[in-house]
Structure formats: structure tokens, C-alpha cells
Design a protein around this motif. Sequence first.
Motif, PDB file in Angstrom:
ATOM      1  N   LEU A 163     -24.676  28.059  45.234  1.00 10.27           N
ATOM      2  CA  LEU A 163     -25.191  28.443  44.079  1.00 10.27           C
ATOM      3  C   LEU A 163     -26.653  27.474  43.697  1.00 10.27           C
ATOM      4  CD1 LEU A 163     -22.037  28.459  43.379  1.00 10.27           C
ATOM      5  CD2 LEU A 163     -22.584  27.956  40.922  1.00 10.27           C
ATOM      6  N   THR A 164     -27.457  28.380  43.034  1.00  9.06           N
ATOM      7  CA  THR A 164     -28.860  27.667  42.622  1.00  9.06           C
ATOM      8  C   THR A 164     -28.689  27.538  40.975  1.00  9.06           C
ATOM      9  OG1 THR A 164     -30.157  28.461  44.708  1.00  9.06           O
ATOM     10  CG2 THR A 164     -31.305  28.130  42.333  1.00  9.06           C
ATOM     11  N   VAL A 165     -28.691  26.431  40.356  1.00  8.96           N
ATOM     12  CA  VAL A 165     -28.346  26.167  39.069  1.00  8.96           C
ATOM     13  C   VAL A 165     -29.885  25.840  38.299  1.00  8.96           C
ATOM     14  CG1 VAL A 165     -27.368  24.885  37.197  1.00  8.96           C
ATOM     15  CG2 VAL A 165     -26.046  25.857  39.145  1.00  8.96           C
ATOM     16  N   VAL A 166     -30.222  26.372  37.502  1.00  8.84           N
ATOM     17  CA  VAL A 166     -31.465  26.182  36.618  1.00  8.84           C
ATOM     18  C   VAL A 166     -31.119  25.695  35.273  1.00  8.84           C
ATOM     19  CG1 VAL A 166     -33.828  26.934  36.055  1.00  8.84           C
ATOM     20  CG2 VAL A 166     -32.718  27.747  38.007  1.00  8.84           C
ATOM     21  N   VAL A 167     -31.565  24.437  35.015  1.00  2.00           N
ATOM     22  CA  VAL A 167     -31.409  23.860  33.721  1.00  2.00           C
ATOM     23  C   VAL A 167     -32.702  23.612  33.076  1.00  2.00           C
ATOM     24  CG1 VAL A 167     -29.281  22.953  34.178  1.00  2.00           C
ATOM     25  CG2 VAL A 167     -31.065  21.442  34.555  1.00  2.00           C
ATOM     26  N   THR A 168     -32.730  23.318  31.747  1.00  2.00           N
ATOM     27  CA  THR A 168     -34.131  23.413  31.155  1.00  2.00           C
ATOM     28  C   THR A 168     -34.052  22.007  30.389  1.00  2.00           C
ATOM     29  OG1 THR A 168     -33.153  24.194  29.234  1.00  2.00           O
ATOM     30  CG2 THR A 168     -34.479  25.642  30.745  1.00  2.00           C
ATOM     31  N   ARG A 214     -21.622  24.706  47.614  1.00  2.00           N
ATOM     32  CA  ARG A 214     -23.181  24.006  47.658  1.00  2.00           C
ATOM     33  C   ARG A 214     -23.767  24.289  46.398  1.00  2.00           C
ATOM     34  NH1 ARG A 214     -25.937  25.469  53.100  1.00  2.00           N
ATOM     35  NH2 ARG A 214     -25.323  27.623  52.318  1.00  2.00           N
ATOM     36  N   ILE A 215     -24.378  23.412  45.702  1.00  2.00           N
ATOM     37  CA  ILE A 215     -25.329  23.476  44.626  1.00  2.00           C
ATOM     38  C   ILE A 215     -26.484  23.053  44.421  1.00  2.00           C
ATOM     39  CG2 ILE A 215     -25.445  23.057  42.102  1.00  2.00           C
ATOM     40  CD1 ILE A 215     -22.259  23.208  42.039  1.00  2.00           C
ATOM     41  N   ARG A 216     -27.571  23.820  44.389  1.00  2.00           N
ATOM     42  CA  ARG A 216     -28.878  23.470  44.359  1.00  2.00           C
ATOM     43  C   ARG A 216     -29.236  23.403  42.940  1.00  2.00           C
ATOM     44  NH1 ARG A 216     -34.288  27.083  45.997  1.00  2.00           N
ATOM     45  NH2 ARG A 216     -35.798  25.602  45.576  1.00  2.00           N
ATOM     46  N   LEU A 217     -29.540  22.245  42.348  1.00  2.00           N
ATOM     47  CA  LEU A 217     -29.837  21.765  41.062  1.00  2.00           C
ATOM     48  C   LEU A 217     -31.395  21.947  40.797  1.00  2.00           C
ATOM     49  CD1 LEU A 217     -29.328  21.728  37.993  1.00  2.00           C
ATOM     50  CD2 LEU A 217     -29.085  19.025  38.627  1.00  2.00           C
ATOM     51  N   ILE A 218     -31.870  22.705  40.083  1.00  2.00           N
ATOM     52  CA  ILE A 218     -33.393  22.806  39.736  1.00  2.00           C
ATOM     53  C   ILE A 218     -33.647  22.339  38.299  1.00  2.00           C
ATOM     54  CG2 ILE A 218     -35.474  24.215  39.833  1.00  2.00           C
ATOM     55  CD1 ILE A 218     -34.441  25.985  41.603  1.00  2.00           C
ATOM     56  N   ALA A 219     -34.123  21.042  38.057  1.00  2.00           N
ATOM     57  CA  ALA A 219     -34.408  20.844  36.672  1.00  2.00           C
ATOM     58  C   ALA A 219     -35.726  20.163  36.332  1.00  2.00           C
ATOM     59  CB  ALA A 219     -33.496  19.590  36.516  1.00  2.00           C
ATOM     60  N   PRO A 220     -36.090  20.196  35.054  1.00  2.00           N
ATOM     61  CA  PRO A 220     -37.460  19.672  34.858  1.00  2.00           C
ATOM     62  C   PRO A 220     -37.632  18.088  35.078  1.00  2.00           C
ATOM     63  CG  PRO A 220     -36.434  20.284  32.946  1.00  2.00           C
ATOM     64  CD  PRO A 220     -35.552  20.599  34.018  1.00  2.00           C
ATOM     65  N   TYR A 231     -44.341  25.883  32.398  1.00  2.00           N
ATOM     66  CA  TYR A 231     -44.178  26.945  33.299  1.00  2.00           C
ATOM     67  C   TYR A 231     -44.591  26.321  34.702  1.00  2.00           C
ATOM     68  CZ  TYR A 231     -45.500  31.377  35.591  1.00  2.00           C
ATOM     69  OH  TYR A 231     -45.640  32.316  36.535  1.00  2.00           O
ATOM     70  N   ASP A 232     -45.601  25.622  34.634  1.00  2.00           N
ATOM     71  CA  ASP A 232     -46.188  25.249  36.000  1.00  2.00           C
ATOM     72  C   ASP A 232     -45.029  24.214  36.803  1.00  2.00           C
ATOM     73  OD1 ASP A 232     -48.406  26.614  35.831  1.00  2.00           O
ATOM     74  OD2 ASP A 232     -49.717  25.001  35.016  1.00  2.00           O
ATOM     75  N   MET A 233     -44.491  23.430  35.678  1.00  2.00           N
ATOM     76  CA  MET A 233     -43.247  22.442  36.094  1.00  2.00           C
ATOM     77  C   MET A 233     -42.202  23.590  36.785  1.00  2.00           C
ATOM     78  SD  MET A 233     -43.345  19.556  33.240  1.00  2.00           S
ATOM     79  CE  MET A 233     -44.211  18.090  33.430  1.00  2.00           C
ATOM     80  N   GLY A 234     -42.017  24.367  36.393  1.00  2.00           N
ATOM     81  CA  GLY A 234     -40.882  25.346  36.849  1.00  2.00           C
ATOM     82  C   GLY A 234     -41.111  25.691  38.252  1.00  2.00           C
ATOM     83  N   ARG A 235     -42.519  26.299  38.492  1.00  2.00           N
ATOM     84  CA  ARG A 235     -42.894  26.743  39.760  1.00  2.00           C
ATOM     85  C   ARG A 235     -42.877  25.578  40.635  1.00  2.00           C
ATOM     86  NH1 ARG A 235     -45.432  31.885  39.946  1.00  2.00           N
ATOM     87  NH2 ARG A 235     -46.507  30.957  41.848  1.00  2.00           N
ATOM     88  N   GLU A 236     -43.397  24.462  40.135  1.00  2.00           N
ATOM     89  CA  GLU A 236     -43.593  23.333  41.276  1.00  2.00           C
ATOM     90  C   GLU A 236     -42.045  22.929  41.582  1.00  2.00           C
ATOM     91  OE1 GLU A 236     -45.693  20.338  38.840  1.00  2.00           O
ATOM     92  OE2 GLU A 236     -47.396  21.699  39.086  1.00  2.00           O
TER      93      GLU A 236
END
Length: 262
Positions: free
Chosen positions: A167-172, A226-232, A252-257
Motif C-alpha cells: 500500500l501507498t497511503v497518502v494523508v494530508t 507493506r505500507i509506504r506512508l506519504i505525509a506532509p 502542492y510543492d510539498m506533495g511533490r517533494e
Amino acid sequence: MRGIFTAGVLDAMAGEPPFDLVVGVSAGACCAASYLSGQTGRNRRIFLERMATRRFASPVRFALGGSLVDMDYLMGPVTLELDPLDVEAMRSSPSRLVAVTTNAHTAEPCYLPAQGPDCLAALLATVAMPFFFKKGPIRFRGEDHFDGGVADPIPAAHAISLGATDLTVVVTRPPSWRPPAQSRISRLFLSFSLRDYPRITPAIAARPEAYRKARALLASPPAGVRIRLIAPPDDFPVTRFTMDRSLLERGYDMGREAVRKP
């Protein structure tokens, strides 16, 4: 407006191998629709040019009894005419898109198919915020739905129940953030405003616990998952109703980074 982070993440992922399954909540589901349609940059434009406006979000309209956020405008003129979603490309994507909602009468989470002929209704349902969007709930295939963030703010458990193991999990929200408990005054006010849907207010009050459980799952997933967490980061400057375009650009740029970080 925190979904601008998700917009940056998904644009940075454009061109990578597609996901088998995408489970999106609220703005995340709408961002995923543009991602699956291959319309890189569309989400950014919508946040900056269409949502950061008084046409979309209006405190004056809200004070006069209307919606604070006009999701009809977002899913109607914006999606169909002003910056059209390529619905056919989204529907034909090899990835399966599921939009999370909250049943307006039971307050249980619902997981709607978002690539059928009624896909735009599913996307409108997942963003139908209780209280702030006066037209809600939204009817979808015979049931009434509110925003999915009420019942299942991070639907990783549902993805795992469908067989997902990578899983790739995107939180804000930053990893350290936890939702505050709802005040008694807020609960009384919502109970009156949402009196036709008496189970929604207790569900909103229970959201901190649902969020805590979801974050615990991300920190300690089941064996074989397996979990990849993408968070600001902690200095993420965007809130739910941020209208400052410079802050939205930064988010937005933080999301790309965040995608580029190991």
C-alpha cells in the motif's frame, strides 16, 4: 484544501506503473480521478483557479443559509466545462477506483464504485461535507451519503480487506497530528443542524478514535502487508479552508517533494 498535497503527490507519480486499486476519501478520491485519467496538473489548476475563490467557498453565502463550500459547482461546471475531467479515460483506467462515503442514516462507511456511468455522483457523494454543504447528503444507487472522512478517514483497512498487500497511503496531516476531541458546544450545534441525520453527529465525535486506529494500523500493519506512508511535514501551511494561493502552491510543492523522499 489540504488535498492540494495529494495533488502534488499524484502529479509527481504520473508515469509510474499504475496501482491495481485506488481507495479515495473526499478530495482524495477526486484527485485520484484526475490521476487515473492521465490529466497531470488538472488538480493543481482546480485548487488554485477554481477552489481558491469566493465562487467555491463563501462565508457570506454560508451566513445567509447557503453552503460554505459549493460542491455542486466543483462537480458540475468545473468538472464538466471549465476544466473537464476526461471521464472516459478515468473509467477505462486499469486501476480500480473506490470512493469512500458515510451512509447518512447509519453513519457506516460505504465504498462506492467510482468508474460506472454514475461515477460523478459517487465523487460528489464522497465530498458532501455535513453541515458545510447544504445540499448533502447525496443520493447514490438508492442510498444517501455524506463525506467519507466522517466514517473512515484513512481507509487502509478496507484496502487490506480487498487483498492489498503493498500500500501507498497518502494523508494530508503531518504524522504527529491527531484530531482534537469535539467540544460539547460543537456537538450540540451539529446535533441541531443535522437533526434529520441523528447518527452523523456521534460519528463525527467518534472520528478521533477512528483516526487513531487507522494510524495505529499504518504504524503496525498485519504480517505480509507493506505500507509506504506519504505525509506532509510539520510545517505544512494548508488548512481545510486555506484560500491563499501562495500557501496552496507551497502545499502542492510539498506533495511533490514528499514522493522523492526515501
